[in-house]
Write a protein that holds these residues in place. Structure first.
Motif, short mmCIF file in Angstrom:
data_model
loop_
_atom_site.label_atom_id
_atom_site.label_comp_id
_atom_site.label_asym_id
_atom_site.label_seq_id
_atom_site.Cartn_x
_atom_site.Cartn_y
_atom_site.Cartn_z
N GLU A 1 0.83 -1.21 0.00
CA GLU A 1 0.00 0.00 0.00
C GLU A 1 0.86 1.25 0.00
O GLU A 1 0.56 2.22 -0.70
CB GLU A 1 -0.93 -0.03 1.21
N THR B 1 0.89 4.00 -2.98
CA THR B 1 0.58 5.41 -2.73
C THR B 1 1.73 6.30 -3.16
O THR B 1 1.51 7.38 -3.73
CB THR B 1 0.24 5.63 -1.25
N ALA C 1 -4.08 0.62 8.24
CA ALA C 1 -4.37 2.03 7.94
C ALA C 1 -3.42 2.96 8.69
O ALA C 1 -2.89 3.92 8.11
CB ALA C 1 -5.82 2.35 8.30
N GLY C 2 -3.19 2.68 9.96
CA GLY C 2 -2.34 3.56 10.77
C GLY C 2 -0.89 3.54 10.32
O GLY C 2 -0.27 4.59 10.14
N THR D 1 -0.59 5.18 6.85
CA THR D 1 -0.72 6.63 6.93
C THR D 1 0.54 7.27 7.51
O THR D 1 1.06 8.26 6.97
CB THR D 1 -1.94 7.01 7.79
N ILE E 1 3.44 6.97 4.91
CA ILE E 1 3.30 7.91 3.79
C ILE E 1 3.56 9.34 4.26
O ILE E 1 4.20 10.12 3.55
CB ILE E 1 1.90 7.78 3.14
N ALA E 2 3.11 9.70 5.44
CA ALA E 2 3.40 11.04 5.96
C ALA E 2 4.90 11.23 6.12
O ALA E 2 5.45 12.28 5.76
CB ALA E 2 2.68 11.25 7.29
N LYS F 1 1.71 17.85 12.34
CA LYS F 1 1.93 16.59 11.64
C LYS F 1 2.56 15.56 12.57
O LYS F 1 2.16 14.39 12.57
CB LYS F 1 2.82 16.80 10.41
N ILE G 1 0.82 11.95 13.65
CA ILE G 1 1.47 10.65 13.51
C ILE G 1 1.56 9.95 14.86
O ILE G 1 1.29 8.75 14.97
CB ILE G 1 2.86 10.80 12.85
N ILE H 1 -1.79 8.52 15.78
CA ILE H 1 -2.07 7.30 15.02
C ILE H 1 -1.39 6.10 15.68
O ILE H 1 -2.00 5.06 15.92
CB ILE H 1 -1.60 7.43 13.55
#
Length: 106
Positions: A13, A17, A63-64, A67, A70-71, A86, A90, A93
């Motif tokens: 994933e 992305t 998902a966490g 995310t 990717i951040a 930000k 993170i 999360i």
């Protein structure tokens, strides 16, 4: 084995992305192909994960972690800004995933 599959789903994933960023709205062939294959592989691996890991736990981690990764990639390699909001997001999360796992999201 479920968590190994989950790690693969997260990696696929994240790769998809990242490639999506370079696909130029699906106008560039190779990044677009990597995006489609990566998301497909990610969902297949996530589905296999759900045979042995509860859906709440697996999805929260998938998902966490995706995310947060990717951040971090955006900030480290794609020139996206880094700020306290930000970092706090993170951290939240990560804390949320840990709490779900400690709470036994069965």
């Amino acid at each position: 084995m479920g968590y190994v599959q989950l790690a693969g789903a997260i990696a696929a994933e994240v790769a998809a992305t990242t490639a999506l960023k370079y696909s130029d709205g699906f106008h560039r062939f190779w990044p677009s192909l990597i995006t489609v294959i990566g998301y497909g592989l990610s969902f297949v691996l996530l589905a296999w994960t759900l045979k042995t890991v509860s859906v709440g736990t697996a999805y929260a981690i998938w998902a966490g972690a995706g995310t947060a990764a990717i951040a971090a990639i955006g900030m480290l390699f794609l020139g996206e800004g880094l700020n306290a909001a930000k970092l706090a997001g993170i951290a939240l999360i990560i804390v949320g995933v840990v709490v779900l796992n400690l709470g036994g999201a069965h």
